[in-house]
Design a protein around this motif. Structure first.
Motif, short mmCIF file in Angstrom:
data_model
loop_
_atom_site.label_atom_id
_atom_site.label_comp_id
_atom_site.label_asym_id
_atom_site.label_seq_id
_atom_site.Cartn_x
_atom_site.Cartn_y
_atom_site.Cartn_z
N PHE A 365 0.87 -1.18 0.00
CA PHE A 365 0.00 0.00 0.00
C PHE A 365 0.90 1.23 0.00
O PHE A 365 1.73 1.40 0.90
N PHE A 366 0.74 2.07 -0.99
CA PHE A 366 1.65 3.20 -1.16
C PHE A 366 0.93 4.54 -1.19
O PHE A 366 1.43 5.52 -1.76
N GLY A 367 -0.28 4.58 -0.60
CA GLY A 367 -1.00 5.84 -0.51
C GLY A 367 -0.32 6.80 0.45
O GLY A 367 0.58 6.44 1.20
N ASN A 368 -0.79 8.03 0.45
CA ASN A 368 -0.22 9.06 1.31
C ASN A 368 -0.91 9.08 2.67
O ASN A 368 -1.98 8.49 2.86
N PHE A 369 -0.31 9.81 3.60
CA PHE A 369 -0.83 9.95 4.95
C PHE A 369 -1.43 11.34 5.16
O PHE A 369 -0.84 12.34 4.74
N GLU A 370 -2.56 11.38 5.82
CA GLU A 370 -3.02 12.66 6.36
C GLU A 370 -2.05 13.08 7.45
O GLU A 370 -1.55 12.25 8.21
N ASP A 371 -1.77 14.38 7.54
CA ASP A 371 -0.75 14.84 8.48
C ASP A 371 -1.05 14.44 9.92
O ASP A 371 -0.16 13.99 10.65
N THR A 372 -2.31 14.56 10.37
CA THR A 372 -2.63 14.21 11.75
C THR A 372 -2.52 12.70 11.98
O THR A 372 -2.17 12.26 13.07
N VAL A 373 -2.81 11.92 10.96
CA VAL A 373 -2.64 10.46 11.06
C VAL A 373 -1.18 10.12 11.28
O VAL A 373 -0.82 9.30 12.13
N LEU A 374 -0.31 10.77 10.54
CA LEU A 374 1.12 10.53 10.66
C LEU A 374 1.61 10.88 12.06
O LEU A 374 2.41 10.16 12.66
N ASP A 375 1.13 12.00 12.59
CA ASP A 375 1.52 12.42 13.95
C ASP A 375 1.09 11.41 14.99
O ASP A 375 1.84 11.08 15.91
N GLU A 376 -0.14 10.92 14.88
CA GLU A 376 -0.65 9.94 15.85
C GLU A 376 0.10 8.62 15.73
O GLU A 376 0.44 7.98 16.73
N ALA A 377 0.35 8.18 14.51
CA ALA A 377 0.97 6.86 14.29
C ALA A 377 2.41 6.83 14.76
O ALA A 377 2.93 5.77 15.10
N ARG A 378 3.06 7.98 14.82
CA ARG A 378 4.46 8.02 15.25
C ARG A 378 4.64 7.48 16.66
O ARG A 378 5.65 6.87 17.00
N SER A 379 3.63 7.70 17.52
CA SER A 379 3.72 7.23 18.91
C SER A 379 2.81 6.04 19.17
O SER A 379 2.69 5.60 20.32
N ASN A 380 2.17 5.50 18.13
CA ASN A 380 1.18 4.45 18.34
C ASN A 380 1.24 3.43 17.21
O ASN A 380 0.44 3.47 16.27
N PRO A 381 2.18 2.47 17.27
CA PRO A 381 2.26 1.44 16.21
C PRO A 381 0.98 0.62 16.09
O PRO A 381 0.67 0.13 15.00
N PHE A 382 0.24 0.48 17.18
CA PHE A 382 -1.03 -0.25 17.13
C PHE A 382 -1.98 0.44 16.16
O PHE A 382 -2.64 -0.21 15.35
N LEU A 383 -2.05 1.75 16.22
CA LEU A 383 -2.89 2.51 15.30
C LEU A 383 -2.41 2.35 13.87
O LEU A 383 -3.20 2.21 12.94
N LEU A 384 -1.10 2.35 13.69
CA LEU A 384 -0.53 2.19 12.35
C LEU A 384 -0.95 0.87 11.74
O LEU A 384 -1.32 0.79 10.56
N ARG A 385 -0.92 -0.18 12.54
CA ARG A 385 -1.30 -1.51 12.06
C ARG A 385 -2.77 -1.53 11.63
O ARG A 385 -3.14 -2.07 10.58
N VAL A 386 -3.64 -0.94 12.46
CA VAL A 386 -5.07 -0.92 12.14
C VAL A 386 -5.31 -0.12 10.86
O VAL A 386 -6.10 -0.53 9.99
N LEU A 387 -4.63 1.00 10.72
CA LEU A 387 -4.80 1.83 9.52
C LEU A 387 -4.46 1.05 8.26
O LEU A 387 -5.22 1.07 7.27
N PHE A 388 -3.33 0.35 8.26
CA PHE A 388 -2.93 -0.40 7.07
C PHE A 388 -3.85 -1.58 6.83
O PHE A 388 -4.16 -1.91 5.68
N ASP A 389 -4.30 -2.24 7.89
CA ASP A 389 -5.24 -3.35 7.73
C ASP A 389 -6.52 -2.88 7.05
O ASP A 389 -7.02 -3.51 6.11
N VAL A 390 -7.07 -1.77 7.55
CA VAL A 390 -8.32 -1.25 6.99
C VAL A 390 -8.10 -0.78 5.56
O VAL A 390 -8.94 -1.01 4.68
N ALA A 391 -6.98 -0.11 5.31
CA ALA A 391 -6.70 0.39 3.96
C ALA A 391 -6.63 -0.76 2.96
O ALA A 391 -7.16 -0.67 1.85
N LYS A 392 -5.99 -1.86 3.36
CA LYS A 392 -5.86 -3.00 2.45
C LYS A 392 -7.21 -3.65 2.18
O LYS A 392 -7.52 -4.01 1.05
#
Length: 981
Positions: A365-392
Motif C-alpha cells: 500500500f503506497f497511498g499518502n498519509f493525512e498529516d494528523t494520522v502521521l503524527d498519531e501513528a508516530r507514537s502508536n504502532p497499534f494505530l498504524l497496524r489498524v490503519l494499514f489493515d483497513v486500507a488494504k
C-alpha cells in the motif's frame, strides 16, 4: 593415521574378534536427543535444519535390540584425555536406551568406562549379564549439559526451538492478527544501542517499558531471534503464558527436578555452566501480564542469582504497571536495583521512516498519509497496524481519519484486549458522554468515579489505562483528571455510540450544532462526525455554504464552456471529466477557508468540504481528497451570504488563470502545427540527456526524421530507468549494503553504483519497454518528468493527426542563425530577411488560429485580430557592435491594414517617418500608415537562448511572438470581459 583409519584397521577387526557381527554395528550414527519439550536431531546430514545439532557417535554396538557399547575413535598419536572420556560417556548416556559402556581408543591405547559411574573399568571387572540401566536426573542433566556445551551450535539449536515454541502465540503473518509480524517490524535504533550497552554493564537485568501498543512485544521477539542469529543462546517466555515461576518454566524446558531452599542458585549455576563461554539471555515479555502471586520477589531472586553468573535477563512491562515491580512499601526492589530501564517513546525520524517503509512493502500500500494520522501513528504502532489493515481491506487511496470502518475496527480491537469487553465499552461510553456534556477534554477522576458508582475500594478499569485508551493527567490545581489518549477515538465514541447523531432528526441535529462554541471538545466531536457523515447529514450543518459553493461551481463551469471550451481541461482542475468544488470548512466559524476544484470520480459529490481547525493550517487532507490547488480571497467572504459569486469567478478564477496560461504557454495550439513542431523540437533539444538517442552527435540538433512516438517513448524509458535504479538502491539500503547517515529528519547516502549495475538497470528498462510489461506501480513520482511529459504529450497528440513524423526543420537556416546569435556573430542581411519573412508570415497564421480556437466569443476584442488581414513591414538596419564581439541588428516592425484580402510580410528599405503624421511612413517610395509599431533587435527574437532555464519560450521565437502579442492585448480584452459580468 586418521580417526577413520583407526576405526577401519583396528577397532572393527577387534570387535569382530570379540564376536560382534556386522548387523550389530551402527557407524557414524545420527540419533535424536530429547531435552524437555524439545527433540533435537544429532548429526543429521541436513545440517542446515534449525532442529539439527552437531556431533555424531562413531560406533554403536547393539545386541538383541539393546545398546551395549559406544566406541569413540581418536587419531593415531593423540593422547586420550578426560574430555574424550566425557564426550564418549555423554553419547552413551544420550542414546536410547542408554549404553552401559563407552570405549575411547587411538588404536594403541583402549580405555573402557562405566556410563553411570564414569569410572574406568579393568577387563576383569566387566559384567555383561544385562544391559538395562537407569540414570538419575542429575546424571541425565550432566550428559545433556556436556553435549550442548560441546558446541555453540548445539546450544543455539536447542534455544532456537525453545524460542520458536514460545513465539507461536505472538508471532504470525498479516492475516492472523498476531502481535509480532516480522515483515512489519523494524527494530528501533535507540533500543538496540541501549541493549548493546547493557551487555557491557555489570547489571544483570534490563527492563523495556512502554505504553500498550507501543511495540514492546515486537521488540522482544525480534531481539530474541536476532541474538539467536548471532549465535547467542536465548530463552524466551511469554508473561501471559507463564503458569508459575520462571525458574519452574526453565526447569520444565530441561526436564529438571529441583528440591531444596537454594533452587534459584542451583538453576542459575547450571544454566551458566550450560552456556559455557557464551552469555545466556533470558527474555520475559509482558511481566505485567504474568499472573503469579510472588512474581516481584521471584524476579528479584532470579536477578540476584544471575548477577554473578554469565546470564542476562531482559524484561518488558507496561508503563502503567512498572511501579509495582520497583517499589514495595516505599522501598526499592531488587528489580529496581539490578536492572536498567528503557522507555519506548515515539519513533525517531529514522525509525519511523523505516517502519513506514516496512508497512508499505508488507501491505503493498503506497497511498499518502493525512498529516494528523502521521503524527498519531508516530507514537502508536497499534494505530498504524489498524490503519494499514483497513486500507488494504477497503481499497482506500490514502490513510486518513475519514474512514468510519477504521474507527470501528480500532475501537473493537482496543477493547478486545481487555478481559471484560462489555464493561470496558460501558465505561468508555460513560466517560465520553460526560466529557461531551461538560464540553471538556479532561474530567476530574472523582467525578468519573461518582458517575460509575464506584466504591472506595473499587478502581476505574486499570486495563483501559494499561492499553492506552484512557489517560491520567493532573490539572493546574493538582486535581487528578482523566481523558482519552486518542482524541479522535473519543470523538467517534461520542458521535456514533453515545449521542448517536445519525439517529437525530434534522431539527435535533441542527439545534445541537447551533449550541456548540468555537472552542472545546464539542467542536472536535462535530468535526469528526462531519467527516464521517453522509452528504444528507452534512447538508444540515453546511447548507448555506454548500448552496453558495454549488452556485460558484456551476457558474464557473458554464462560463468556461461558453467562452473558453477549448481550454476546459487547462482550467483548474485540469481534467476532461467532471469538475467538483472542494473547500476547507471551519465549523466553529460556519465559513470556508481555502477552496478550489478537484476532478470527480463516478461516486464523488460535486461539492466536498474538508473540516479543519484553523484557516491556512497545515492540513493536507484537501489535497489527498483531490484538490488541484487551493486559494483564499477575502472578497469571497468565506462563502457566507453576501459573496458576489460572478465577480469572484471572473476576477479570481478565469482572468487570473488566463494570464497564467499566457505566461506559461498553455493555450490550445491544436490548430497551430508550426507552433507545435517548434515546441516539440526545442523541448527535445533542451532535454538532450533524456532524448540523446534522437539527437545528432553534437547533442544540439535533431536527427531527422523525428518520430513523435519515439519522443514519448524516450520519456517512458527515462522513467523506467529511474524506477529500476530506485528499486535497486532501495533493496540495497534495506539490506544494509548502502550506508546511510541521518541528520535530524534528513537522510543522505551514496549509492556508488558500478558499471554492471547501470547495465542491469538499462536492461531491465529495455526489457520492460520491449515486452510492454510496465511496473504495476511507480513508487516514486518524478516531478520533472511529469512537468516535461504533460505538455509534450499534449502537443504530440495535437500534431499526430497531421503528421506522425517531423521530416526536417521548419526553416532550413534557423539552427545556424540561433548559433550565430548565441555566439554574438553578425547575421547576414539575406539570412535575416529570409528568416523574418518566414517567421512573421507563420506568426500571422498561427496567431489567427490560436485566437479563434481559444477565444471564440472574445476574438473581435483582440486588436490585431480585429484588423486582419494585416501587412507587416520590417526594416532591417545595419548591425551595430554595442559590446566587444557582440553584434546587434536593429529591426523596425510596422503593422498596417492590408490592402488585399490576405496578410503579407514585406522587408522595406529607406524608411522615413512623415513629420506631419507620426503614424505615416514612406518606404521604397510608397507611403503607408501603421496602427502599431515597435523597435527590437534581431537578436532579441532569440533571447530565450540567454533566458533562465524556466523560460517556457526558450529557443522558440514563433511561440514567444504569438504569446507576447496576446498578452499585450489581453489587458483590453479583460476589461471588456469584466464589463459583461
Amino acid at each position: 593415521m586418521t580417526e577413520e583409519e583407526i576405526k577401519i584397521k583396528y577397532v572393527l577387526p577387534w570387535l569382530e574378534q570379540a564376536g560382534v557381527t556386522l548387523d550389530e554395528l551402527k557407524c557414524e550414527l545420527s540419533f535424536t536427543l530429547k531435552i524437555g519439550r524439545q527433540t533435537l536431531i544429532v548429526g543429521q546430514t541436513q545440517s542446515r535444519k534449525k532442529d539439527t545439532v552437531g556431533g555424531r557417535l562413531d560406533i554403536l554396538v547393539q545386541r538383541e535390540g539393546r545398546n551395549l557399547l559406544i566406541v569413540e575413535t581418536k587419531a593415531d598419536g593423540l593422547q586420550l584425555t578426560d574430555d574424550d572420556r566425557d564426550q564418549a560417556i555423554s553419547y552413551a548416556r544420550l542414546v536410547h536406551p542408554i549404553a552401559p559402556y563407552a570405549v575411547v581408543t587411538n588404536g594403541k591405547d583402549y580405555k573402557l568406562y562405566h556410563t553411570v559411574t564414569k569410572t574406568q573399568i579393568e577387563p576383569t571387572d566387566i559384567n555383561v549379564n544385562g544391559f538395562n540401566i537407569a540414570l538419575p536426573d542429575d546424571d541425565i542433566l550432566e550428559a545433556q549439559s556436556l553435549f550442548l556445551s560441546l558446541s555453540p551450535t548445539n546450544l543455539n539449536a536447542f534455544c532456537r526451538l525453545q524460542v520458536e515454541s514460545e513465539l507461536r502465540i505472538v508471532k504470525g503473518t498479516l492475516a492472523d492478527g498476531r502481535k509480532y509480524v516480522p515483515e512489519l517490524h523494524f527494530p528501533r535504533e535507540s533500543i538496540l544501542t541501549k541493549v548493546m550497552e547493557f551487555y557491557s554493564s555489570p547489571l544483570p537485568g534490563l527492563m523495556i517499558i512502554g505504553q500498550s501498543g507501543s511495540g514492546k512485544t515486537s521488540e522482544m521477539c525480534w531481539l530474541a531471534e536476532n541474538l539467536l542469529d548471532k549465535g547467542r543462546p536465548v530463552l524466551f517466555f511469554n508473561g501471559v503464558a507463564l503458569e508459575a515461576g520462571i525458574l519452574e518454566a526453565i526447569a520444565s524446558e530441561f526436564a529438571w527436578t529441583f528440591n531444596g531452599a537454594d533452587q534459584p542458585i542451583q538453576i542459575i549455576r547450571r544454566m551458566a555452566r550450560l552456556a559455557g563461554s557464551e552469555m545466556l539471555t533470558i527474555i520475559v515479555d509482558a511481566i505485567d501480564e504474568w499472573i503469579y502471586i510472588s512474581r516481584e520477589s521471584h524476579l528479584g531472586a532470579l536477578l540476584r542469582a544471575a548477577e554473578h553468573n554469565n546470564i542476562k535477563i531482559i524484561l518488558s512491562c507496561k508503563t502503567s504497571a512498572v511501579e509495582q515491580f520497583m517499589l514495595v512499601r516505599g522501598s526499592p526492589t531488587n528489580i529496581d536495583l539490578l536492572s536498567r530501564k528503557i522507555e519506548i517513546g515515539e519513533f525517531s525520524d529514522k525509525d519511523f521512516y523505516y517502519a513506514i517503509d516496512k508497512y508499505r512493502q508488507a501491505y503493498q500500500f503506497f497511498g499518502n498519509f493525512e498529516d494528523t494520522v502521521l503524527d498519531e501513528a508516530r507514537s502508536n504502532p497499534f494505530l498504524l497496524r489498524v490503519l494499514f489493515d483497513v486500507a488494504k481491506n477497503s481499497n482506500l487511496k490514502h490513510l486518513t481519519f475519514s474512514s468510519a470502518e477504521f474507527f470501528e475496527t480500532y475501537f473493537h480491537r482496543s477493547i478486545d484486549r481487555i478481559a471484560d469487553k462489555r464493561q470496558a465499552e460501558i465505561t468508555l461510553k460513560a466517560i465520553a458522554g460526560l466529557l461531551y456534556e461538560r464540553d471538556a477534554d479532561w474530567i476530574p477522576e472523582d467525578d468519573v468515579r461518582e458517575l460509575l458508582n464506584l466504591r472506595i475500594t473499587e478502581s476505574i478499569m486499570d486495563e483501559l489505562f494499561e492499553y492506552g485508551i484512557l489517560f491520567r493527567n493532573e490539572t493546574r490545581t493538582g486535581i487528578a483528571a482523566i481523558g482519552f489518549y486518542f482524541q479522535q477515538l473519543r470523538d467517534y465514541i461520542i458521535a456514533f455510540k453515545v449521542c448517536r447523531f445519525d439517529t437525530y432528526s434534522q431539527q435535533q441535529l441542527e439545534s445541537e450544532f447551533r449550541q456548540i462554541m468555537t472552542m472545546g471538545s464539542r467542536i472536535d466531536v462535530f468535526t469528526l462526525y462531519y467527516r464521517l457523515a453522509s452528504t444528507e447529514r452534512k447538508l444540515i450543518i453546511d447548507h448555506e455554504l454548500r448552496k453558495n459553493a454549488t452556485s460558484y461551481l456551476h457558474q464557473y463551469t458554464s462560463l468556461i464552456e461558453l467562452h473558453f471550451p477549448a481550454l476546459r481541461d487547462t482550467f483548474k482542475p485540469k481534467t476532461q471529466g467532471r469538475i467538483g468544488f472542494i473547500g476547507e470548512i471551519l465549523l466553529s466559524q460556519r465559513r470556508l477557508g481555502s477552496y478550489g476544484f478537484r476532478p470527480l470520480g463516478e461516486l464523488d459529490d460535486e461539492v466536498h468540504f474538508v473540516p479543519v481547525q484553523k484557516i491556512l493550517g497545515n492540513s493536507n487532507l484537501a489535497y489527498l481528497d483531490g484538490a488541484n490547488q487551493l486559494q483564499m480571497r477575502g472578497s469571497a467572504r468565506g462563502f457566507q451570504n453576501g459573496i458576489d459569486i460572478l465577480a469572484e469567478i471572473v476576477d479570481g478564477e478565469l482572468i487570473a488563470q488566463l494570464e497564467q496560461f499566457l505566461k506559461e504557454g498553455l493555450l490550445n495550439e491544436s490548430k497551430c502545427p508550426e507552433m507545435l513542431e517548434e515546441y516539440i523540437i526545442e523541448t527535445v533539444i533542451r532535454n538532450n540527456a533524456i532524448f540523446q538517442d534522437l539527437l545528432e552527435a553534437d547533442g544540439c540538433s535533431i536527427r531527422y526524421p523525428l518520430n513523435l512516438d519515439e519522443v514519448l517513448k524516450a520519456i517512458l524509458r527515462e522513467q523506467l530507468v529511474r524506477h529500476f535504479r530506485d528499486e535497486l538502491i532501495s533493496a540495497r539500503r534495506r539490506s544494509g549494503q548502502i550506508n546511510e547517515s541521518w541528520n535530524g529528519g534528513f537522510i543522505s547516502y551514496s549509492p556508488q553504483l558500478l558499471a554492471e549495475d547501470h547495465k542491469q538497470i538499462l536492461n531491465s528498462a529495455e526489457n520492460s519497454l520491449s515486452s510492454d510489461h510496465l511496473p504495476a506501480r511507480f513508487h516514486s513520482r518524478y516531478v520533472d518528468l511529469e512537468i516535461l511529459e504533460r505538455p509534450l504529450a499534449r502537443a504530440i497528440n495535437w500534431l499526430r493527426p497531421i503528421k506522425a513524423v517531423i521530416d526536417g526543420p521548419m526553416f532550413d537556416g534557423e539552427r545556424k542563425l540561433k548559433t550565430d546569435v548565441k555566439r554574438g556573430n553578425p547575421v547576414s542581411y539575406e539570412d535575416a530577411k529570409s528568416y523574418l519573412i518566414w517567421l512573421y508570415s507563420t506568426f500571422l497564421e498561427n496567431y489567427k488560429n490560436i485566437i479563434e480556437t481559444n477565444f471564440p466569443t472574445l476574438k473581435h476584442h483582440f486588436h490585431f485580430y480585429s484588423k486582419l488581414p494585416i501587412s507587416v513591414y520590417i526594416e532591417i538596419r545595419e548591425p551595430e557592435e554595442r559590446h566587444p564581439g557582440v553584434s546587434y541588428t536593429p529591426l523596425g516592425i510596422y503593422l498596417l491594414e492590408s490592402q488585399s484580402s490576405i496578410s503579407e510580410v514585406k522587408i522595406v528599405k529607406d524608411l522615413v517617418r512623415n513629420n506631419e503624421d507620426m503614424s505615416s511612413y514612406t518606404a521604397d517610395g510608397d507611403e503607408f500608415n501603421a496602427f502599431h509599431e515597435k523597435w527590437i533587435s534581431f537578436e532579441n527574437l532569440f533571447r530565450g537562448w540567454r533566458a533562465q532555464m524556466n523560460d517556457p519560450f526558450q529557443g522558440m521565437p514563433l511561440r514567444r511572438l504569438v504569446y507576447e502579442t496576446i498578452s499585450h492585448e489581453l489587458k483590453t480584452v479583460k476589461k471588456v470581459f469584466q464589463e459583461q459580468y
